[in-house]
Design a protein around this motif. Structure first.
Motif, PDB file in Angstrom:
ATOM      1  N   GLY A   6       0.822  -1.196   0.000  1.00 11.83           N
ATOM      2  CA  GLY A   6       0.000   0.000   0.000  1.00 11.83           C
ATOM      3  C   GLY A   6       0.859   1.251   0.000  1.00 11.83           C
ATOM      4  N   SER A   7       0.232   2.377  -0.223  1.00 11.89           N
ATOM      5  CA  SER A   7       0.928   3.659  -0.192  1.00 11.89           C
ATOM      6  C   SER A   7       1.506   3.890   1.197  1.00 11.89           C
ATOM      7  CB  SER A   7      -0.069   4.767  -0.540  1.00 11.89           C
ATOM      8  OG  SER A   7       0.562   6.015  -0.501  1.00 11.89           O
ATOM      9  N   GLY A   8       2.775   4.270   1.259  1.00  8.99           N
ATOM     10  CA  GLY A   8       3.428   4.540   2.533  1.00  8.99           C
ATOM     11  C   GLY A   8       3.781   3.298   3.329  1.00  8.99           C
ATOM     12  N   SER A   9       3.789   2.140   2.680  1.00 12.23           N
ATOM     13  CA  SER A   9       4.041   0.881   3.394  1.00 12.23           C
ATOM     14  C   SER A   9       5.515   0.613   3.668  1.00 12.23           C
ATOM     15  CB  SER A   9       3.472  -0.297   2.590  1.00 12.23           C
ATOM     16  OG  SER A   9       4.159  -0.422   1.353  1.00 12.23           O
TER      17      SER A   9
ATOM     18  N   GLU B  17      -7.672  -2.937  -2.714  1.00 13.51           N
ATOM     19  CA  GLU B  17      -7.898  -3.272  -1.315  1.00 13.51           C
ATOM     20  C   GLU B  17      -8.811  -2.311  -0.563  1.00 13.51           C
ATOM     21  OE1 GLU B  17      -4.047  -3.806   0.411  1.00 13.51           O
ATOM     22  OE2 GLU B  17      -3.840  -5.768  -0.499  1.00 13.51           O
ATOM     23  N   ASP B  18      -9.159  -1.177  -1.137  1.00  8.66           N
ATOM     24  CA  ASP B  18      -9.920  -0.200  -0.362  1.00  8.66           C
ATOM     25  C   ASP B  18     -11.435  -0.412  -0.417  1.00  8.66           C
ATOM     26  OD1 ASP B  18     -10.523   0.730  -2.886  1.00  8.66           O
ATOM     27  OD2 ASP B  18      -9.397   2.592  -2.693  1.00  8.66           O
ATOM     28  N   GLY B  19     -11.910  -1.245  -1.345  1.00 10.33           N
ATOM     29  CA  GLY B  19     -13.330  -1.544  -1.422  1.00 10.33           C
ATOM     30  C   GLY B  19     -14.203  -0.402  -1.922  1.00 10.33           C
ATOM     31  N   ILE B  20     -13.592   0.631  -2.465  1.00  6.38           N
ATOM     32  CA  ILE B  20     -14.341   1.785  -2.957  1.00  6.38           C
ATOM     33  C   ILE B  20     -14.725   1.564  -4.415  1.00  6.38           C
ATOM     34  CG2 ILE B  20     -14.184   4.269  -3.455  1.00  6.38           C
ATOM     35  CD1 ILE B  20     -12.194   4.462  -1.113  1.00  6.38           C
ATOM     36  N   SER B  21     -15.928   1.988  -4.791  1.00  7.00           N
ATOM     37  CA  SER B  21     -16.345   1.949  -6.185  1.00  7.00           C
ATOM     38  C   SER B  21     -15.900   3.247  -6.854  1.00  7.00           C
ATOM     39  CB  SER B  21     -17.864   1.820  -6.294  1.00  7.00           C
ATOM     40  OG  SER B  21     -18.263   0.550  -5.853  1.00  7.00           O
ATOM     41  N   TYR B  22     -15.149   3.115  -7.925  1.00  5.04           N
ATOM     42  CA  TYR B  22     -14.623   4.271  -8.636  1.00  5.04           C
ATOM     43  C   TYR B  22     -15.346   4.457  -9.956  1.00  5.04           C
ATOM     44  CZ  TYR B  22     -10.771   4.240  -5.315  1.00  5.04           C
ATOM     45  OH  TYR B  22     -10.033   4.298  -4.166  1.00  5.04           O
ATOM     46  N   GLU B  23     -15.187   5.640 -10.538  1.00  3.38           N
ATOM     47  CA  GLU B  23     -15.788   5.897 -11.852  1.00  3.38           C
ATOM     48  C   GLU B  23     -15.050   5.080 -12.911  1.00  3.38           C
ATOM     49  OE1 GLU B  23     -14.360   7.953 -14.469  1.00  3.38           O
ATOM     50  OE2 GLU B  23     -12.528   8.254 -13.378  1.00  3.38           O
ATOM     51  N   GLU B  24     -15.629   5.015 -14.081  1.00  2.63           N
ATOM     52  CA  GLU B  24     -15.196   4.095 -15.135  1.00  2.63           C
ATOM     53  C   GLU B  24     -13.720   4.243 -15.528  1.00  2.63           C
ATOM     54  OE1 GLU B  24     -16.265   3.054 -19.768  1.00  2.63           O
ATOM     55  OE2 GLU B  24     -17.778   4.073 -18.555  1.00  2.63           O
ATOM     56  N   THR B  25     -13.237   5.459 -15.689  1.00  2.00           N
ATOM     57  CA  THR B  25     -11.851   5.659 -16.115  1.00  2.00           C
ATOM     58  C   THR B  25     -10.872   5.175 -15.053  1.00  2.00           C
ATOM     59  OG1 THR B  25     -12.549   7.583 -17.393  1.00  2.00           O
ATOM     60  CG2 THR B  25     -10.214   7.364 -16.983  1.00  2.00           C
TER      61      THR B  25
ATOM     62  N   ALA C 249     -10.844   1.428 -15.075  1.00  2.00           N
ATOM     63  CA  ALA C 249     -10.070   0.918 -16.215  1.00  2.00           C
ATOM     64  C   ALA C 249      -8.577   0.959 -15.905  1.00  2.00           C
ATOM     65  CB  ALA C 249     -10.386   1.736 -17.469  1.00  2.00           C
ATOM     66  N   TYR C 250      -8.122   2.053 -15.302  1.00  2.00           N
ATOM     67  CA  TYR C 250      -6.711   2.148 -14.884  1.00  2.00           C
ATOM     68  C   TYR C 250      -6.378   1.035 -13.894  1.00  2.00           C
ATOM     69  CZ  TYR C 250      -2.952   3.465 -11.759  1.00  2.00           C
ATOM     70  OH  TYR C 250      -1.840   3.432 -10.963  1.00  2.00           O
ATOM     71  N   MET C 251      -7.231   0.841 -12.905  1.00  2.00           N
ATOM     72  CA  MET C 251      -6.994  -0.196 -11.900  1.00  2.00           C
ATOM     73  C   MET C 251      -6.966  -1.582 -12.533  1.00  2.00           C
ATOM     74  SD  MET C 251      -9.331   1.420  -8.825  1.00  2.00           S
ATOM     75  CE  MET C 251      -9.118   0.060  -7.686  1.00  2.00           C
ATOM     76  N   GLU C 252      -7.834  -1.811 -13.492  1.00  2.98           N
ATOM     77  CA  GLU C 252      -7.855  -3.100 -14.203  1.00  2.98           C
ATOM     78  C   GLU C 252      -6.558  -3.315 -14.982  1.00  2.98           C
ATOM     79  OE1 GLU C 252      -9.898  -5.753 -14.306  1.00  2.98           O
ATOM     80  OE2 GLU C 252     -11.219  -4.884 -12.814  1.00  2.98           O
ATOM     81  N   ALA C 253      -6.100  -2.281 -15.666  1.00  2.00           N
ATOM     82  CA  ALA C 253      -4.845  -2.392 -16.423  1.00  2.00           C
ATOM     83  C   ALA C 253      -3.689  -2.708 -15.482  1.00  2.00           C
ATOM     84  CB  ALA C 253      -4.575  -1.105 -17.200  1.00  2.00           C
ATOM     85  N   LEU C 254      -3.581  -1.954 -14.389  1.00  2.00           N
ATOM     86  CA  LEU C 254      -2.510  -2.196 -13.433  1.00  2.00           C
ATOM     87  C   LEU C 254      -2.642  -3.580 -12.812  1.00  2.00           C
ATOM     88  CD1 LEU C 254      -0.027  -1.192 -11.927  1.00  2.00           C
ATOM     89  CD2 LEU C 254      -1.566  -0.125 -10.251  1.00  2.00           C
ATOM     90  N   GLY C 255      -3.854  -3.980 -12.481  1.00  2.00           N
ATOM     91  CA  GLY C 255      -4.076  -5.312 -11.922  1.00  2.00           C
ATOM     92  C   GLY C 255      -3.639  -6.417 -12.878  1.00  2.00           C
ATOM     93  N   ARG C 256      -3.927  -6.244 -14.163  1.00  2.00           N
ATOM     94  CA  ARG C 256      -3.513  -7.241 -15.166  1.00  2.00           C
ATOM     95  C   ARG C 256      -1.995  -7.341 -15.251  1.00  2.00           C
ATOM     96  NH1 ARG C 256      -7.621  -6.370 -20.316  1.00  2.00           N
ATOM     97  NH2 ARG C 256      -9.510  -6.722 -19.102  1.00  2.00           N
ATOM     98  N   VAL C 257      -1.332  -6.195 -15.247  1.00  2.00           N
ATOM     99  CA  VAL C 257       0.133  -6.205 -15.319  1.00  2.00           C
ATOM    100  C   VAL C 257       0.714  -6.796 -14.036  1.00  2.00           C
ATOM    101  CG1 VAL C 257       2.220  -4.826 -15.647  1.00  2.00           C
ATOM    102  CG2 VAL C 257       0.143  -4.246 -16.901  1.00  2.00           C
ATOM    103  N   ASN C 258       0.160  -6.435 -12.882  1.00  2.00           N
ATOM    104  CA  ASN C 258       0.634  -7.003 -11.618  1.00  2.00           C
ATOM    105  C   ASN C 258       0.516  -8.525 -11.624  1.00  2.00           C
ATOM    106  OD1 ASN C 258       1.301  -4.527 -10.491  1.00  2.00           O
ATOM    107  ND2 ASN C 258      -0.561  -4.367  -9.261  1.00  2.00           N
ATOM    108  N   ALA C 259      -0.641  -9.041 -12.065  1.00  2.00           N
ATOM    109  CA  ALA C 259      -0.852 -10.494 -12.104  1.00  2.00           C
ATOM    110  C   ALA C 259       0.108 -11.163 -13.094  1.00  2.00           C
ATOM    111  CB  ALA C 259      -2.302 -10.800 -12.469  1.00  2.00           C
ATOM    112  N   PHE C 260       0.296 -10.555 -14.249  1.00  2.00           N
ATOM    113  CA  PHE C 260       1.227 -11.065 -15.255  1.00  2.00           C
ATOM    114  C   PHE C 260       2.635 -11.158 -14.678  1.00  2.00           C
ATOM    115  CE2 PHE C 260       4.362 -10.121 -18.567  1.00  2.00           C
ATOM    116  CZ  PHE C 260       4.051 -11.059 -19.550  1.00  2.00           C
TER     117      PHE C 260
END
Length: 180
Positions: A8-11, A134-142, A145-156
């Motif tokens: 997480g941020s500041g970890s 991890e924060d459980g917050i619902s974000y707007e579409e853009t 999409a950023y979180m999905e892209a980062l999540g895909r790269v992290n998993a890869f």
């Protein structure tokens, strides 16, 4: 060797990554691939703090907020350790740094390909990234999409990495493999 460091941020993941990179590099070349674009005073403070933390550790800093393969000619290919700080900034820069927002799949595919190339052409690649779901917050579409892209790269990267470590309140927790 690919090493993925998350948290997480500041970890404390940056401090851990720097220490681990110095140890892994030994007497070999040590590169700090900085991806943050400074856009305000807060960003400048963060960059200055990170520069202070790595001062005297032997890093050659390469500022490359996007298009990381452009940094390769400044490195001794096949030798050395690269610490990429951080994938979260890089993904945001790649997604939002044009007139149009790039699609998440395009960003994820590009980053995966570029990071594989970098890993193949350097002795060690250490990548710092953030936990974004991890924060459980619902974000707007853009933002989603950023979180999905980062999540895909992290998993890869986690699937391909020799070592995956999560840093929690300054404590490195081994998820996969182990740094010697």
């Amino acid at each position: 060797m690919i090493v993925l460091i998350t948290g997480g941020s500041g970890s404390g993941k940056s401090a851990y990554a720097e220490k681990a990179a110095v140890s892994l590099a030994g007497k070999g070349p040590l590169y700090y691939l900085a991806t943050m674009k400074v856009s305000d005073g807060e960003g400048r403070k963060r960059v200055d703090r990170h520069r202070g933390l790595r001062a005297g550790k032997g890093f050659l800093t390469i500022e490359q907020p996007a298009g990381i393969l452009q940094a390769v000619p400044r490195m001794n290919r096949g030798k050395g350790t690269v610490l990429l700080e951080c994938l979260s900034n890089l993904a945001a820069n790649e997604m939002f740094d044009s007139k149009e927002v790039r699609r998440e799949q395009e960003v994820a595919d590009r980053l995966c390909a570029e990071l594989c190339f970098l890993a193949e052409h350097m002795e060690h690649l250490m990548i710092v990234t953030n936990n974004v779901f991890e924060d459980g917050i619902s974000y707007e579409e853009t933002t989603r999409a950023y979180m999905e892209a980062l999540g895909r790269v992290n998993a890869f990267l986690a699937a391909r990495a020799d070592t995956v470590t999560e840093v929690v309140v300054g404590i490195p927790v081994s998820i996969k493999g182990k740094l010697v």
